[in-house]
Design a protein around this motif. Structure first.
Motif, PDB file in Angstrom:
ATOM      1  N   GLN A  28      -8.258  11.266   0.224  1.00  0.00           N
ATOM      2  CA  GLN A  28      -9.191  11.654  -0.779  1.00  0.00           C
ATOM      3  C   GLN A  28      -8.661  12.607  -1.877  1.00  0.00           C
ATOM      4  O   GLN A  28      -9.414  12.384  -3.025  1.00  0.00           O
ATOM      5  CB  GLN A  28     -10.757  11.959  -0.300  1.00  0.00           C
ATOM      6  N   ASP A  29      -8.032  13.450  -1.648  1.00  0.00           N
ATOM      7  CA  ASP A  29      -7.502  14.138  -2.695  1.00  0.00           C
ATOM      8  C   ASP A  29      -6.319  13.935  -3.324  1.00  0.00           C
ATOM      9  O   ASP A  29      -5.744  14.543  -4.272  1.00  0.00           O
ATOM     10  CB  ASP A  29      -7.169  15.866  -1.971  1.00  0.00           C
ATOM     11  N   LYS A  30      -5.960  12.537  -2.981  1.00  0.00           N
ATOM     12  CA  LYS A  30      -5.004  11.755  -3.639  1.00  0.00           C
ATOM     13  C   LYS A  30      -3.652  12.620  -3.739  1.00  0.00           C
ATOM     14  O   LYS A  30      -2.890  12.513  -4.651  1.00  0.00           O
ATOM     15  CB  LYS A  30      -5.244  11.640  -5.112  1.00  0.00           C
ATOM     16  N   THR A  31      -3.267  13.044  -2.520  1.00  0.00           N
ATOM     17  CA  THR A  31      -1.900  13.785  -2.348  1.00  0.00           C
ATOM     18  C   THR A  31      -0.865  12.697  -2.687  1.00  0.00           C
ATOM     19  O   THR A  31      -1.190  11.415  -2.146  1.00  0.00           O
ATOM     20  CB  THR A  31      -2.079  14.216  -0.945  1.00  0.00           C
ATOM     21  N   MET A  35      -1.319   7.507  13.864  1.00  0.00           N
ATOM     22  CA  MET A  35      -0.957   6.268  13.521  1.00  0.00           C
ATOM     23  C   MET A  35      -1.673   5.656  12.434  1.00  0.00           C
ATOM     24  O   MET A  35      -2.870   5.381  12.550  1.00  0.00           O
ATOM     25  CB  MET A  35      -0.688   5.410  14.558  1.00  0.00           C
ATOM     26  N   ILE A  36      -0.973   5.315  11.146  1.00  0.00           N
ATOM     27  CA  ILE A  36      -1.736   4.966  10.066  1.00  0.00           C
ATOM     28  C   ILE A  36      -1.195   3.609   9.721  1.00  0.00           C
ATOM     29  O   ILE A  36      -0.030   3.209   9.787  1.00  0.00           O
ATOM     30  CB  ILE A  36      -1.413   5.926   8.895  1.00  0.00           C
ATOM     31  N   THR A  37      -2.283   2.476   9.942  1.00  0.00           N
ATOM     32  CA  THR A  37      -1.741   1.106   9.823  1.00  0.00           C
ATOM     33  C   THR A  37      -2.478   0.203   8.486  1.00  0.00           C
ATOM     34  O   THR A  37      -3.576   0.320   8.518  1.00  0.00           O
ATOM     35  CB  THR A  37      -2.047   0.412  11.166  1.00  0.00           C
ATOM     36  N   PRO A  38      -1.849   0.016   7.554  1.00  0.00           N
ATOM     37  CA  PRO A  38      -2.311  -0.548   6.407  1.00  0.00           C
ATOM     38  C   PRO A  38      -2.796  -1.888   6.663  1.00  0.00           C
ATOM     39  O   PRO A  38      -2.156  -2.673   7.278  1.00  0.00           O
ATOM     40  CB  PRO A  38      -1.453  -0.464   5.300  1.00  0.00           C
ATOM     41  N   LEU A  39      -4.188  -2.210   6.408  1.00  0.00           N
ATOM     42  CA  LEU A  39      -4.720  -3.805   6.616  1.00  0.00           C
ATOM     43  C   LEU A  39      -5.080  -4.268   5.643  1.00  0.00           C
ATOM     44  O   LEU A  39      -5.771  -3.602   4.646  1.00  0.00           O
ATOM     45  CB  LEU A  39      -5.619  -3.474   7.871  1.00  0.00           C
ATOM     46  N   ASP A  40      -5.029  -5.570   5.684  1.00  0.00           N
ATOM     47  CA  ASP A  40      -5.410  -6.479   4.542  1.00  0.00           C
ATOM     48  C   ASP A  40      -6.989  -7.011   5.047  1.00  0.00           C
ATOM     49  O   ASP A  40      -6.887  -7.934   5.915  1.00  0.00           O
ATOM     50  CB  ASP A  40      -4.630  -7.846   4.087  1.00  0.00           C
ATOM     51  N   MET A  41      -8.122  -6.269   4.662  1.00  0.00           N
ATOM     52  CA  MET A  41      -9.189  -6.412   5.229  1.00  0.00           C
ATOM     53  C   MET A  41      -9.849  -7.678   4.927  1.00  0.00           C
ATOM     54  O   MET A  41     -10.940  -8.274   5.582  1.00  0.00           O
ATOM     55  CB  MET A  41     -10.185  -5.363   4.922  1.00  0.00           C
ATOM     56  N   PRO A  76       0.696  -1.051   0.131  1.00  0.00           N
ATOM     57  CA  PRO A  76      -0.077  -0.014  -0.243  1.00  0.00           C
ATOM     58  C   PRO A  76       0.875   1.298   0.003  1.00  0.00           C
ATOM     59  O   PRO A  76       2.061   1.230   0.411  1.00  0.00           O
ATOM     60  CB  PRO A  76      -0.724  -0.158   1.382  1.00  0.00           C
ATOM     61  N   GLU A  77       0.393   2.455  -0.263  1.00  0.00           N
ATOM     62  CA  GLU A  77       1.072   3.626  -0.514  1.00  0.00           C
ATOM     63  C   GLU A  77       1.213   4.254   1.051  1.00  0.00           C
ATOM     64  O   GLU A  77       0.491   3.890   1.822  1.00  0.00           O
ATOM     65  CB  GLU A  77       0.195   4.701  -1.099  1.00  0.00           C
ATOM     66  N   ILE A  78       2.355   4.805   1.040  1.00  0.00           N
ATOM     67  CA  ILE A  78       2.723   5.298   2.397  1.00  0.00           C
ATOM     68  C   ILE A  78       2.420   6.715   2.615  1.00  0.00           C
ATOM     69  O   ILE A  78       2.846   7.688   1.487  1.00  0.00           O
ATOM     70  CB  ILE A  78       4.167   5.398   2.603  1.00  0.00           C
ATOM     71  N   TRP A  79       1.327   7.136   3.197  1.00  0.00           N
ATOM     72  CA  TRP A  79       0.751   8.680   3.105  1.00  0.00           C
ATOM     73  C   TRP A  79       2.090   9.479   3.540  1.00  0.00           C
ATOM     74  O   TRP A  79       2.783   9.227   4.480  1.00  0.00           O
ATOM     75  CB  TRP A  79      -0.475   8.830   4.090  1.00  0.00           C
ATOM     76  N   VAL A 138      -9.797   4.101   6.891  1.00  0.00           N
ATOM     77  CA  VAL A 138      -9.699   5.080   5.775  1.00  0.00           C
ATOM     78  C   VAL A 138      -9.104   4.216   4.608  1.00  0.00           C
ATOM     79  O   VAL A 138      -7.939   4.035   4.706  1.00  0.00           O
ATOM     80  CB  VAL A 138      -9.170   6.247   5.685  1.00  0.00           C
ATOM     81  N   ASP A 139      -9.643   3.894   3.593  1.00  0.00           N
ATOM     82  CA  ASP A 139      -9.034   3.286   2.514  1.00  0.00           C
ATOM     83  C   ASP A 139      -8.209   2.066   2.915  1.00  0.00           C
ATOM     84  O   ASP A 139      -6.994   1.817   2.447  1.00  0.00           O
ATOM     85  CB  ASP A 139      -8.106   4.026   1.533  1.00  0.00           C
ATOM     86  N   ASP A 140      -8.758   1.108   3.655  1.00  0.00           N
ATOM     87  CA  ASP A 140      -8.145   0.019   4.084  1.00  0.00           C
ATOM     88  C   ASP A 140      -6.977   0.272   5.049  1.00  0.00           C
ATOM     89  O   ASP A 140      -5.945  -0.532   5.193  1.00  0.00           O
ATOM     90  CB  ASP A 140      -7.607  -0.988   3.207  1.00  0.00           C
ATOM     91  N   HIS A 141      -6.887   1.480   5.733  1.00  0.00           N
ATOM     92  CA  HIS A 141      -6.048   1.851   6.593  1.00  0.00           C
ATOM     93  C   HIS A 141      -6.666   2.104   7.892  1.00  0.00           C
ATOM     94  O   HIS A 141      -7.815   3.093   7.999  1.00  0.00           O
ATOM     95  CB  HIS A 141      -5.223   3.134   6.290  1.00  0.00           C
TER      96      HIS A 141
END
Lengths: 605, 435
Positions: free
Chosen positions: A508-511, A404-410, A311-314, A487-490
């Motif tokens: 949401q603004d795809k920064t 803290m933003i944690t990407p998850l495989d839902m 996943p992307e790193i914000w 938020v988006d699987d995070h």
């Protein structure tokens, strides 16, 4: 004074001339002007040969003259010269006296003070230090080779004549200067030491046997543009570890073990420590390598290298008040399962307690089985200044908001998002209950949406707590009002609703996302503007601390804090990256970028 | 000279206004004097020095600067930092007597953050104490009765109409104003009723009218619909209160074992001034009793007196939080007295553990002195009376006992290491433990 002969050195890095003979104050020229091309590696080998063979620490300064000119650029920067602390430095009587002496020496040597110092530092300067086993006192040898022997020799002539009153010195003659000793060798090297025996042994022979392994390591690791490199011997690291008493690669608490386990492993099995510094016009890069004999356990490797399409790193850099972020790449499930091998008994116990508590709070969701294996990318921590104006109160100190933003495989766990949400509500309720039991103000727990994303958040009711002690004295906990969302699987946790909204907007603004080196296990970014604004919010608290902890008056304390802001003002950002390798070594690189080309050499100066 | 007389002491003859007496006065009314303070006192004479000590208008920039940051430090909920802050103010104040009074009343109205758990409330209490420390005792007693920390400490919030809680009323009589034996259980019960409804909310005093018992009470012989303010007034006007407070003042400033006659004399003085602390202290500090030989070095220094005294006398550059942590190790933890009775003081300050901490602290302090050999520029004379420049004068008022003189003379104080040893000997001497 007559010049000694010189050797023209051709290197991959630079060309320099090295005198064959040192300065001869008697005026006699012992000379044969032979120009021989030498690689920079050969010069470094000669200088290293002049240091003690068993040196605990070796330092090599490349292009000292250039470094001096960069320092001159810094010293001339208005950021420095306009500051109050610079006035203090320049008005210090001892420094003024030394400066006057230096100006005097430089003037007689027909040069300027900066060039005088630069000429003595030379093109290459090596330092070898041995620390006394009992007292810890350093015994050093400093050896230098210069291409500008003319200026250097004139400068040293003035210094030595001033110190000794004699102009009858010869090559290899040892001369006391204060507590140190000096000599110039008959092949153009000048040597200083605080140990007579060490300087006596020190020679800069052109045919000296270099430390082959060290030279190979330096050639392999240290880039050509490095300004300084330093090597710490394995025996010194071992002694340092021993002096720590109970050093163990097994950490005594989980966070330390999981985050720094690779470093603990490398230090525990270290062969050498090597560090180097590279200076550009606008940045300084410091790199450190701890070389190890033992391969690195897989648990310490970064996840990024194994993720083909992670996943992307914000990136939080577009958030207002952004002060920095940290990206940590680990296989958390694997780390927790390997806890006994990475942590000591106490640490392993804490890890179990932590997962058990979370499991209880998450109500039926097992952290070990359901959550950790679902983490499919680096954990991302973002820090940003909080704006308390919208909240109607200001705590003391005013801490930044954290996320803290944690990407998850839902797909890993059934209804994971729903269960995390209900778990969050339970956790906040338990925390609130605990606060009520401790006679503290409780959170108002709320649910809502921002741009279609469900959020669970907590808040102190506006104005509540303002009457604390009748003085609006709100403590540190008023900085924290936990907030969560998927938020988006995070799975995102923040300490303020404002930061949560900013992060949702960001996504949401795809920064653009953050680029992190693929093999890195962790990266830390600090933005000085954001950090400065957070510190500025707490300036009074920092001054108070300085007064209390250093016994300073307000004026002294304010001056010290202002110095910190001045230094921070010079910096644009700092990036630290840590990368373990399979062979067992760990590399850390810190890049400090400055504002306004602070380090740029102005050729007109 | 009479050890029980409050008659003004007149220096002269064999009892001159000398260094030892000036140091005695400054030690008792502050936290160990510096050389310059002793010199100034010698120039000013006792009367002017005491008037200056009592004067509340003397400014101290450093003290005021510290005052300003107190609120922020308390807000951080860090009691260690607040403790350091208070010690720093004690160290740099130019109103040392008022700082001593605040510390004395903190011990008298002992309230601990261990139960309160709120440094801001502890700070609020300290501010109240400082405000009323030298004024009429009634004002101080009333302020403490309404103090939010005190209300939490002695369960004021649980003192409700029909269900009075006697904790505060009991301590008000026993520990704060009259002393045991001067009231009855009935007085406590009735006073508790008078204080019903005196509560706090969000750390601010709050009177809960509906919880206040408006019925008739009889307290120490006074009958009526009495409230807490009335109780404070009745207690502070009671003859036992003057004796009780007189005894407290004498323990703090003169001797740990005041004679009954001296207590009564000071009680009379207090009563005469309507329980005005500053005016009674002025009389006491100028009296024969205060300068009597029996009062000289009669008290064992509290940890704060000991540690701050070393820091001030030797001008040590040491952070206040470190000083505070040392006093905690010596069992004096400000903002956290051991119980509602406060610290016992005097002999209780010394035991095998705290003495060891004192010795260690003294050694560290001695080693921190920069250029110690300079302080010994003037050698000690055989009888120990020498110029004020020497440490013997500074630390022991020039009255260095003969055996210690011999030990000091064996050291070459022109060398830093031995000069440090000499300072350590002085700081660890039995005489230096005494205030």
């Amino acid at each position: 004074m007559k010049t000694a002969g010189s050797i023209l050195c051709a290197t991959a890095v630079c060309f320099c001339t090295v005198p064959v003979m040192g300065w001869s104050p008697a005026g006699a020229i012992e000379t044969s002007t032979t120009e021989v091309a030498l690689a920079s590696a050969d010069i470094e080998a000669r200088l290293l040969a002049a240091l003690p063979k068993d040196a605990d620490v070796r330092i090599m300064l490349r292009d000292g003259d250039g470094l001096i000119h960069r320092l001159k650029a810094i010293a001339g920067s208005p950021v420095v010269t306009d500051s109050q602390w610079w006035d203090q430095i320049t008005s210090n009587p001892e420094l003024s006296q030394a400066r006057l002496m230096l100006l005097g020496v430089a003037s007689v040597a027909k040069t300027d003070a900066w060039s005088a110092v630069g000429s003595v530092l030379g093109d290459r300067l090596a330092v070898g230090v041995n620390f006394d086993d009992e007292t810890g006192e350093p015994h050093y040898v400093i050896a230098s080779l210069s291409d500008n022997t003319e200026v250097r020799d004139r400068v040293m002539q003035q210094v030595l004549t001033f110190v000794t009153g004699s102009n009858e010195l010869k090559s290899n003659q040892i001369v006391p200067i204060g507590d140190a000793f000096y000599k110039s060798t008959n092949d153009g090297m000048i040597v200083f030491s605080n140990d007579r025996a060490m300087i006596k042994k020190s020679t800069g022979r052109a045919n000296a046997t270099p430390d082959a392994r060290l030279m190979a390591t330096v050639a392999k690791q240290v880039p050509a543009d490095a300004t300084i490199w330093t090597q710490v011997s394995s025996s010194f690291i071992e002694r340092a570890i021993e002096s720590e008493g109970n050093f163990s690669a097994k950490a005594n608490e989980p966070l330390q073990g999981f985050l720094f386990g690779d470093w603990l492993h490398a230090i525990d099995n270290s062969r050498d420590g090597l560090a180097w510094l590279a200076v550009d016009d606008d940045s300084i890069r410091l790199s450190t390598v701890i070389d190890s004999d033992m391969p690195m356990p897989e648990t310490h490797s970064g996840l990024l290298s194994t993720l083909s399409d992670g996943p992307e790193i914000w990136s939080g850099s577009s958030i207002e008040g952004y002060a920095g972020q940290m990206v940590i790449s680990r296989d958390w499930a694997e780390l927790f399962s390997e806890r006994e091998s990475l942590l000591n008994v106490v640490g392993a116990g804490q890890a179990v307690d932590f997962t058990s508590t979370l499991t209880s709070l998450l109500g039926g969701l097992d952290v070990m089985d359901d959550v950790l294996p679902a983490i499919n990318g680096p954990i991302n921590l973002i820090v940003a200044r909080q704006n308390f104006e919208s909240l109607g109160f200001k705590p003391n100190p005013q801490l930044p908001a954290f996320a803290m933003i944690t990407p998850l495989d839902m797909s890993m766990t059934k209804n994971l998002a729903l269960r995390l949400r209900s778990g969050t509500l339970s956790a906040l309720s338990v925390v609130s209950l605990e606060m009520a039991n401790n006679n503290q103000k409780v959170y108002a727990i709320q649910m809502g949406k921002h741009r279609g994303v469900d959020i669970v958040w907590s808040a102190y009711p506006e104005g509540d707590g303002n009457e604390d002690a009748g003085m609006s004295m709100l403590g540190p906990r008023f900085n924290f009002a936990p907030c969560t969302a998927i938020v988006d699987d995070h799975f995102v946790i923040t300490t303020s609703i404002d930061l949560m909204k900013d992060l949702i907007d960001l996504q949401q603004d795809k920064t653009p996302s953050l680029e992190v080196p693929s093999a890195a296990s962790g990266e830390l970014l600090i933005e000085s503007t954001g950090l400065a604004s957070i510190l500025q919010d707490n300036k009074e608290a920092l001054i108070a601390d300085e007064m209390l902890k250093k016994n300073h008056s307000r004026a002294q304390a304010t001056q010290n804090i202002d110095l910190m802001f001045t230094l921070l003002d010079m910096v644009q950002d700092l990036t630290i990256t840590s990368t373990p390798s399979e062979s067992g070594s760990v590399v850390a690189t810190a890049e400090l970028r400055f504002n306004d080309d602070l380090l740029q050499i102005n050729e007109d100066d | 000279m009479d050890s029980t007389s409050l008659k003004a002491w007149i220096p002269g003859g064999k009892k001159p206004w000398d260094q030892a007496r000036a140091a005695h006065l400054l030690r008792r009314t502050g936290f160990a004097p510096t050389i310059s303070e002793v010199r100034q006192a010698l120039l000013d004479g006792p009367g002017k020095t005491i008037d200056k000590l009592i004067d509340t208008t003397i400014d101290s920039q450093r003290h005021d600067e510290l005052d300003e940051i107190g609120r922020g430090i308390a807000a951080r909920q860090d009691i260690e930092a607040l403790r350091g802050w208070w010690l720093m103010r004690m160290r740099y104040t130019t109103r040392p007597l008022h700082a001593r009074l605040a510390l004395m009343w903190h011990n008298h109205f002992a309230t601990s953050n261990a139960k309160i758990g709120s440094p801001p409330m502890m700070l609020t209490q300290l501010r109240s104490i400082e405000k009323y420390a030298a004024g009429q005792f009634f004002d101080l007693l009333l302020a403490m009765s309404k103090d939010p920390a005190m209300i939490v400490w002695l369960d004021g919030a649980l003192n409700l109409k029909g269900r009075p809680n006697e904790n505060y009323a009991r301590e008000l009589f026993e520990l704060f104003s009259l002393g045991a034996g001067n009231y009855t259980e009935k007085d406590i019960q009735e006073s508790a009723r008078a204080f019903t409804g005196w509560s706090q909310k969000n750390s601010v005093y709050r009177f809960r009218q509906r919880e206040h018992d408006e019925g008739e009470k009889i307290i120490l012989g006074t009958r009526g619909n009495l409230n807490g303010t009335d109780v404070c007034s009745i207690a502070s006007k009671h003859p036992a209160c003057a004796r009780f407070i007189a005894s407290r003042l004498l323990h703090e400033f003169v001797t740990p074992a005041p004679e009954d006659q001296l207590v009564q004399n000071l009680a009379d003085e207090l009563a005469k001034s309507d329980m005005n602390i500053a005016e009674s202290l002025r009389t006491l500090l100028k009296s024969e009793a205060f300068f009597h030989a029996s009062a000289y070095r009669a008290r064992i220094k509290s940890p704060i007196e000991y540690v701050l005294g070393m820091a001030r006398s030797l001008d040590l550059d040491v952070p206040a939080q470190l000083l505070a942590s040392v006093t905690v190790q010596m069992s004096q933890s400000v903002f956290e007295p051991p119980s509602v009775k406060g610290w016992d003081g005097h002999r209780a300050w010394i035991n095998s553990t705290t003495m060891l901490v004192r010795l260690n602290a003294a050694q560290h302090a001695a080693e921190m002195v920069q250029k110690p050999e300079d302080f010994f520029a003037t050698p000690l004379s055989a009888d120990g009376t020498s110029d004020i420049r020497s440490f013997g004068d500074l630390l022991l008022d020039g009255r260095v006992p003969a055996p210690l003189v011999q030990r000091l003379k064996a050291l070459d104080t022109s060398k830093a290491a031995q000069a440090h040893q000499a300072i350590n000997l002085l700081l660890t001497s039995p005489e230096y433990q005494m205030a």
